[in-house]
Enzyme design. Structure first.
Site, PDB file in Angstrom:
ATOM      1  NE  ARG A   1      -3.664  -4.632   3.958  1.00  0.00           N
ATOM      2  CZ  ARG A   1      -3.837  -6.236   2.889  1.00  0.00           C
ATOM      3  NH1 ARG A   1      -4.192  -7.161   3.020  1.00  0.00           N
ATOM      4  NH2 ARG A   1      -3.635  -4.816   1.858  1.00  0.00           N
TER       5      ARG A   1
ATOM      6  NE  ARG B   1      -1.633  -4.404  -0.826  1.00  0.00           N
ATOM      7  CZ  ARG B   1      -1.340  -4.171   0.411  1.00  0.00           C
ATOM      8  NH1 ARG B   1      -0.279  -4.718   1.169  1.00  0.00           N
ATOM      9  NH2 ARG B   1      -2.090  -2.683   0.554  1.00  0.00           N
TER      10      ARG B   1
ATOM     11  CG  ASP C   1       0.907  -2.333  10.076  1.00  0.00           C
ATOM     12  OD1 ASP C   1       1.801  -2.284   9.350  1.00  0.00           O
ATOM     13  OD2 ASP C   1      -0.017  -3.870   9.574  1.00  0.00           O
TER      14      ASP C   1
ATOM     15  CG  ASP D   1      -2.260  -0.417   7.721  1.00  0.00           C
ATOM     16  OD1 ASP D   1      -3.144   0.090   7.051  1.00  0.00           O
ATOM     17  OD2 ASP D   1      -2.779  -1.445   7.177  1.00  0.00           O
TER      18      ASP D   1
ATOM     19  N   GLY E   1       1.149  -1.322   0.331  1.00  0.00           N
ATOM     20  CA  GLY E   1      -0.001  -0.431   0.308  1.00  0.00           C
ATOM     21  C   GLY E   1       0.669   1.400   0.224  1.00  0.00           C
TER      22      GLY E   1
ATOM     23  CB  THR F   1       2.645   0.777   5.419  1.00  0.00           C
ATOM     24  OG1 THR F   1       1.074   0.203   6.769  1.00  0.00           O
ATOM     25  CG2 THR F   1       3.610   0.417   6.906  1.00  0.00           C
TER      26      THR F   1
ATOM     27  CG  ASP G   1       3.792  -7.093   7.176  1.00  0.00           C
ATOM     28  OD1 ASP G   1       2.988  -6.821   6.402  1.00  0.00           O
ATOM     29  OD2 ASP G   1       2.540  -7.809   7.348  1.00  0.00           O
TER      30      ASP G   1
HETATM   31  O1  F6P Z   1      -1.626  -1.452   4.211  1.00  0.00           O
HETATM   32  C1  F6P Z   1      -1.801   0.474   4.191  1.00  0.00           C
HETATM   33  C2  F6P Z   1      -3.978  -0.309   3.491  1.00  0.00           C
HETATM   34  O2  F6P Z   1      -3.710   0.805   3.227  1.00  0.00           O
HETATM   35  C3  F6P Z   1      -5.295  -1.547   4.560  1.00  0.00           C
HETATM   36  O3  F6P Z   1      -4.887   0.320   6.015  1.00  0.00           O
HETATM   37  C4  F6P Z   1      -5.970  -1.460   4.055  1.00  0.00           C
HETATM   38  O4  F6P Z   1      -6.587  -2.547   4.469  1.00  0.00           O
HETATM   39  C5  F6P Z   1      -4.930  -1.888   2.897  1.00  0.00           C
HETATM   40  O5  F6P Z   1      -3.613  -1.483   2.658  1.00  0.00           O
HETATM   41  C6  F6P Z   1      -5.769  -2.237   1.299  1.00  0.00           C
HETATM   42  O6  F6P Z   1      -4.807  -3.219   0.427  1.00  0.00           O
HETATM   43  P1  F6P Z   1      -5.574  -3.099  -0.604  1.00  0.00           P
HETATM   44  O7  F6P Z   1      -4.853  -1.815  -1.811  1.00  0.00           O
HETATM   45  O8  F6P Z   1      -4.593  -3.604  -1.605  1.00  0.00           O
HETATM   46  O9  F6P Z   1      -6.900  -2.632  -1.108  1.00  0.00           O
END
Ligand code: F6P
Length: 337
Positions: A176, A76, A134, A132, A15, A130, A107
């Site tokens: 998440r 990803r 985390d 998050d 992300g 990130t 991570d």
């Molecule tokens: O890791 C960052 C994040 O924005 C999380 O907060 C969220 O759950 C996730 O990515 C969403 O991922 P994607 O962009 O793959 O929908």
């Protein structure tokens, strides 16, 4: 600084987070300062596998420090979870004579770095990127401060209309698996309830609505004109929408769901993210020159800290919840570390 390296590569993965561009800029400028060349890899690990690699110079990073997103694009990458994908990624690094790789991500991105080392012997450094927050070993990750600010501004506006209509709003926040965004935003917006993994049992909307209904009705009886519930994504089956529906249908409470979503990932990074990302980018180059590897750069008490990659992804960092007494929360809280 003693180590003999000449070619760095850099990618952003997972992300995207505001401040990633500031980190890229700092790596490129620090590398030029120390007479190293930098290759930029597009689209995260997918680009490494598919050889999307190009030189990055001072000109490429001019005027990007204030931009959200990432000039290198992000993704990803499922293939990095396979041996074949990892081997292909390593082969791109070999072919381009890369001595060291800097990855800005979360991570999943660091797991990719760890896997890569089975097939490639160059140095690796991770920067925590990130929203998050985390990752362990760093007080904050790049992008977190901006995401929290963006959400606060949005909820302050929601508060105005909630007050005018005397409504209950359920605002869903990103993160998440962790509640850093939800907790900090809820605290700063004086949300009446904060519901996150750390303090609320995961479950069905109706079970949670049952716990909340009486509390909300009591607040409304005493003329509280608005009521805001911050809820972490993935906590409740069906999310904020299911909770609002249950409050309406099962308990007759006028509740509205609002999913803040991807606005939390975008926008111009706040000062904290720009400055921290810049410090980390420079440290990445200097640490590589000093021969360091297999580390994430964290910031602890405003000082750059060496965090082994494996430690960074251990998910031990708890959310600070000692100020939660300012909310009228119904659920019990984990002890703060
Ligand atoms: O890791 C960052 C994040 O924005 C999380 O907060 C969220 O759950 C996730 O990515 C969403 O991922 P994607 O962009 O793959 O929908």
């Amino acid at each position: 600084m003693t180590n003999k390296i000449s070619n760095l590569a850099i990618l952003t993965s997972g992300g995207d987070a505001p401040g990633m561009n500031a980190a890229i800029r700092a790596v490129v400028l620090a590398a030029e300062h120390y007479q190293l060349s930098v290759m930029g890899i597009s689209h995260g690990y997918n680009g490494l596998i598919n050889q999307e690699i190009r030189p990055l110079t001072k000109q490429d990073v001019h005027n990007i420090i204030h931009q959200g997103g990432t000039i290198l694009k992000s993704a990803r990458c499922r293939e990095m979870m396979t041996e074949q994908g990892v081997k292909q990624a390593a082969s791109t690094l070999h072919k381009n004579n890369i001595d060291a790789l800097v990855v800005i991500g979360g991570d999943g991105s660091f797991k990719g770095l760890l896997a890569l080392q089975e097939h490639w012997q160059g140095q690796v450094i991770g920067l925590p990127g990130t929203i998050d927050n985390d990752l362990d070993g760093t007080d904050h990750t790049i992008g977190f401060a901006t995401a929290v600010d963006t959400a606060i501004h949005a909820i302050d506006k929601i508060r105005d209309t909630a007050d005018a209509f005397e409504r209950v709003f359920i605002v869903e926040l990103m993160g998440r698996h962790s509640g850093h965004i939800t907790f900090n935003v809820g605290l700063a917006c004086a949300a009446e309830q904060i519901l996150s993994f750390e303090n609320t049992p995961q479950g069905r909307a109706k079970a949670i609505a049952t716990e909340l209904a009486e509390e909300i009705k009591l607040a409304q009886k005493y003329d509280q004109s608005s009521y805001i519930i911050c809820v972490a994504e993935n906590l409740i089956e069906g999310g904020a929408t299911a909770l609002a529906t249950s409050l309406q249908q099962d308990f007759g409470i006028d509740a509205t769901a609002c999913i803040l979503g991807y606005i939390q990932r975008g926008g111009s990074p706040v000062a904290k993210d720009r400055i921290m990302a810049s410090k980390m980018g420079v440290a990445a180059v200097e640490w590589l020159l000093a021969g360091k590897t297999n580390l994430m750069i964290g910031e602890q008490n405003q000082t750059m800290a060496e965090v082994p990659l494996l430690k960074a992804i251990a998910h031990q960092k708890t959310v600070a919840n000692n100020l939660i007494c300012t909310q009228s929360n119904i659920f019990s809280f984990a002890q703060e570390q």
